[in-house]
Design an enzyme around this catalytic site. Structure first.
Site, PDB file in Angstrom:
ATOM      1  N   LEU A   1       7.779  10.525  15.061  1.00 39.25           N
ATOM      2  CA  LEU A   1       7.531  11.171  13.775  1.00 39.25           C
ATOM      3  C   LEU A   1       6.490  10.390  12.991  1.00 39.25           C
ATOM      4  CD1 LEU A   1       8.277  12.981  11.221  1.00 39.25           C
ATOM      5  CD2 LEU A   1       9.970  11.206  10.710  1.00 39.25           C
TER       6      LEU A   1
ATOM      7  N   ALA B   1       9.341   6.221  13.795  1.00 36.19           N
ATOM      8  CA  ALA B   1       8.863   6.894  12.591  1.00 36.19           C
ATOM      9  C   ALA B   1       7.864   6.020  11.851  1.00 36.19           C
ATOM     10  CB  ALA B   1      10.036   7.239  11.673  1.00 36.19           C
ATOM     11  N   GLU B   2       6.686   6.589  11.599  1.00 37.42           N
ATOM     12  CA  GLU B   2       5.688   5.954  10.739  1.00 37.42           C
ATOM     13  C   GLU B   2       5.696   6.720   9.429  1.00 37.42           C
ATOM     14  OE1 GLU B   2       0.853   5.316  10.332  1.00 37.42           O
ATOM     15  OE2 GLU B   2       1.702   6.142  12.175  1.00 37.42           O
ATOM     16  N   THR B   3       6.121   6.046   8.359  1.00 37.40           N
ATOM     17  CA  THR B   3       6.296   6.738   7.083  1.00 37.40           C
ATOM     18  C   THR B   3       5.335   6.180   6.038  1.00 37.40           C
ATOM     19  OG1 THR B   3       8.057   5.218   6.432  1.00 37.40           O
ATOM     20  CG2 THR B   3       8.711   7.215   7.584  1.00 37.40           C
TER      21      THR B   3
END
Length: 717
Positions: free
Chosen positions: A537, A558-560
């Site tokens: 994600l 996840a890279e947010t």
């Protein structure tokens, strides 16, 4: 030059300088009087720049005392633009009798052909009753900048690879220029400090009887004794010097640093100019001159930059990883290629049929697809790493071929400008080649068992609709997994074209599935399916938390988004600081995870009216428009601002003050940072313009020695 107001101020200062009775010669650069130059919109940029310079040239043409304007250039990208602006201006009827000058840099192989072009043009101008021109030939002093530019974009170095080659080309240009036929229309400025070169040029001019059309030019304050000796010998000498207001002296630092480098460089004549009475030093310089002279010929050397996107890319030979070159807009063929893409993007339907076929509304159909993909993944995980790498290398070649299609669909669907879309394609190719190398390395890992996830779901964002999904898909394939690619709703077609490219490269359709599902229960079913071994994600933190709440044991990569700041200290170059803040905050219309949303100004930087003025000027000067206009620097928001974004764009916090200006009445909103967004919510599919351009920048400064700080917020357009 970053802003229109600052550019206008500097241009007005040049006009006032030229109007003085004691000034009859000024030198200006295109980049110093026009902000936000775009080579993709070359013709528009030429017209805009020429219109800005026209009053200055008319001032020179209308004075009773002769006034001379020299059009200088800074780097390779300025070469074609500067020549086009120069000839465009001097072709105007009111300027036909004005003699004006232009600079050519000998460290560019292209300058030989440019000199021939200018000479032929000037001869036609003189034959039609107009004045001649002057060409000032210099060696070039921005080698470090050229190296950085070439490295960043994966381009060949535009300059000669050695100082000796530059010295030879300098003489090659003088050999071509100092002829009776050429000097009838073109006066030559022989600029430099190498006494061997100056003496050779003067003797050549005398032998050919054209010394009356030659000016020898040096820099004031460098090698003064030698300059006096030259003047006493040839009876005339032009000295150049920078002119700057005392309170803006730091703007001349870059120029002075280049002069320092010129003095200190061991290959440069100036490094030994004060020791020429030493026989060893004199012999060293004489030998350098002789070696450069020995290589002299009358050939027109080819340019180092020959990229042509109109021609299909050649297959890569096996080699170590290197970055895929971006498209160079300084080259005519590439600009023509880009114009065609943008024209097609207005009515593009790329990806429409493919994404329609990928639509799934039936839970049973989704379950069957996941079961099939998981089975394909089990087989793929048993394929040797070198075979997976070979597939990714084929994918890299096809992705490169698809460059035009990717840019077309990104412009059409997500509003990407061509400059921003082009580098995304380069990154996608890089991912394929980088992960191919990693796939080969997996089999060499000792004391570890290879256990790939059978099936990976890739859920990319819409703000980088090609590069980020490509990275997730290609990494998963390299690691031995099957992939389900679910594009963001706002970038469905981009995801579809990516899937088309990878299928064409030979990635089996049962190994890479493209799905378009609603972000409701069916979307949740996709993420929580037991066959899914991992989810990749890139998106909001809230989305990552949502996925984890659905399936706590989910292996989630996840890279947010986060809060990104730029710190500006009192020692900073304000011009560069403003440039970087504007590029970070407004690049990709501010719609990227790493967009700067906070500028922290330390000490006196927080009190600088000049910094604040330059920042506001740079932002308000950004060319805002749809990507079909190649001059657009900032494209549209992908959808109307709402929620936190709308509040940030329209409301000041308590204790803040603002300065805002309207954007173009015909263009969409320039910027709106919204973090890394995938989809997972309803959103309109069309690009919708908003009404204003705003950016928030915060300042934290220390008063005296107190540890507390106050905050100031500026809003500007």
């Amino acid at each position: 030059m970053l802003g229109d107001r600052e550019a206008a101020r500097r241009l007005q200062g040049t006009r006032e300088l030229l109007a003085r009775d004691d000034v009859d010669y000024v030198s200006v650069k295109v980049s110093s009087i026009a902000a936000q130059l775009s080579l993709w919109g070359f013709d528009e940029t030429v017209e805009r720049t020429a219109s800005l310079l026209r009053p200055l040239y008319l001032d020179a043409a209308r004075t009773r005392r002769a006034k001379f304007i020299n059009l200088d250039m800074e780097e390779y990208r300025d070469l074609g633009l500067t020549i086009a602006v120069f000839t465009r201006l001097l072709e105007e009827p009111e300027l036909r009798n004005l003699e004006a000058g232009i600079v050519l840099q000998a460290y560019l192989p292209d300058s030989v052909a440019a000199l021939a072009h200018l000479t032929e043009w000037a001869q036609r101008r003189v034959a039609a009753g107009g004045a001649g021109i002057k060409v000032r030939i210099v060696k070039g002093a921005n080698l470090a900048l050229e190296r950085v530019e070439a490295t960043l974009h994966g381009w060949p170095l535009a300059t000669w690879s050695s100082k000796q080659a530059t010295d030879t080309n300098y003489k090659r240009m003088l050999l071509a220029a100092l002829t009776p036929e050429a000097t009838e229309a073109v006066r030559i400025g022989v600029a430099g400090h190498n006494l061997f070169d100056l003496a050779w040029a003067w003797l050549l001019a005398q032998r050919r009887g054209v010394e009356h059309q030659v000016d020898v030019e040096m820099l004031l304050g460098m090698a003064g004794a030698q300059a006096r000796a030259v003047r006493s010998d040839i009876r005339r000498l032009i000295l150049y010097t920078p002119v700057v207001q005392p309170d803006e002296f730091d703007t001349a630092v870059g120029y002075l640093v280049r002069r320092l480098e010129e003095n200190a460089g061991s290959e440069n004549f100036m490094s030994g100019i004060f020791e020429l009475d030493d026989e060893k030093v004199f012999r060293r310089e004489a030998d350098r001159f002789a070696r450069a002279l020995a290589e002299l010929d009358d050939d027109v050397p080819p340019a180092n930059r020959t990229q042509n996107r109109l021609s299909p890319p050649l297959p890569r030979a096996p080699e170590r990883f290197r970055n895929e070159p971006d498209t160079d807009p300084a080259l005519v063929a590439n600009r023509l290629w880009g114009v065609g893409i943008l024209e097609r993007s207005a009515e593009s339907t790329l990806g429409v049929d493919t994404i329609a076929a990928a639509r799934i509304d039936d839970p049973a159909r989704l379950d069957a697809l996941l079961a099939s993909a998981a089975e394909a993944g089990r087989h793929w995980g048993q394929v040797p790493g070198h075979s997976r790498a070979e597939l990714l290398e084929r994918a890299a070649e096809v992705l490169a071929v698809f460059r035009g299609r990717f840019i077309e669909v990104m412009a059409s669907e997500t509003g990407k400008t061509i400059a921003e879309a082009d580098v995304e394609v380069s990154e996608a190719v890089d991912f394929a080649l980088f992960y191919a190398e990693r796939a080969r390395e997996l089999s060499a890992i000792r004391d570890a068992a290879f256990a790939p996830a059978g099936l990976v779901v890739v859920t990319p964002p819409w703000n980088f609709p090609v590069s980020i999904p490509a990275g997730g898909v290609l990494a998963s394939l390299a690691a031995g997994s099957a992939v389900v690619l679910k594009p963001a709703p706002q970038a469905r077609r981009c995801g579809a074209v990516l899937a088309e490219a990878l299928w064409e490269a030979g990635v089996p359709r049962e190994l890479l599935h493209l799905v378009d599902v609603a972000e409701d229960e069916l979307g949740r079913r996709l993420i929580t399916a037991p066959q899914v071994g991992r989810v990749v994600l890139t998106g909001a933190y809230e989305t990552a938390a949502l996925f984890r709440s659905w399936r706590p044991e989910l292996p989630l990569l996840a890279e947010t988004s986060g809060k990104n700041a730029i710190v500006v200290t009192p020692a900073a170059d304000y011009d560069l600081a403003v440039r970087d803040i504007v590029a970070s905050a407004f690049g990709n219309a501010g719609q990227k995870c790493s967009a700067a949303s906070l500028a922290i100004l330390v000490g006196s930087a927080g009190e600088s009216e000049r910094f604040r003025r330059q920042l506001a000027d740079a932002v308000s000067s950004l060319a805002v428009g749809y990507p079909q206009d190649p001059s657009s620097v900032v494209g549209p928001l992908i959808e109307p601002a709402s929620g936190k974004l709308a509040r940030a764009l329209t409301q000041l916090e308590e204790g803040s003050r603002g300065s805002s200006s309207r954007g173009s009445s015909t263009a969409p909103t320039a910027s709106g940072r919204r973090g890394c967004a995938t989809g997972w919510r309803r959103a309109p599919r069309s690009i919708a313009p908003s009404t204003s351009v705003r950016c928030s920048v915060s300042c934290a400064r220390r008063r005296s020695t107190r540890r507390s700080s106050c905050r100031t917020r500026w809003l500007m357009g």
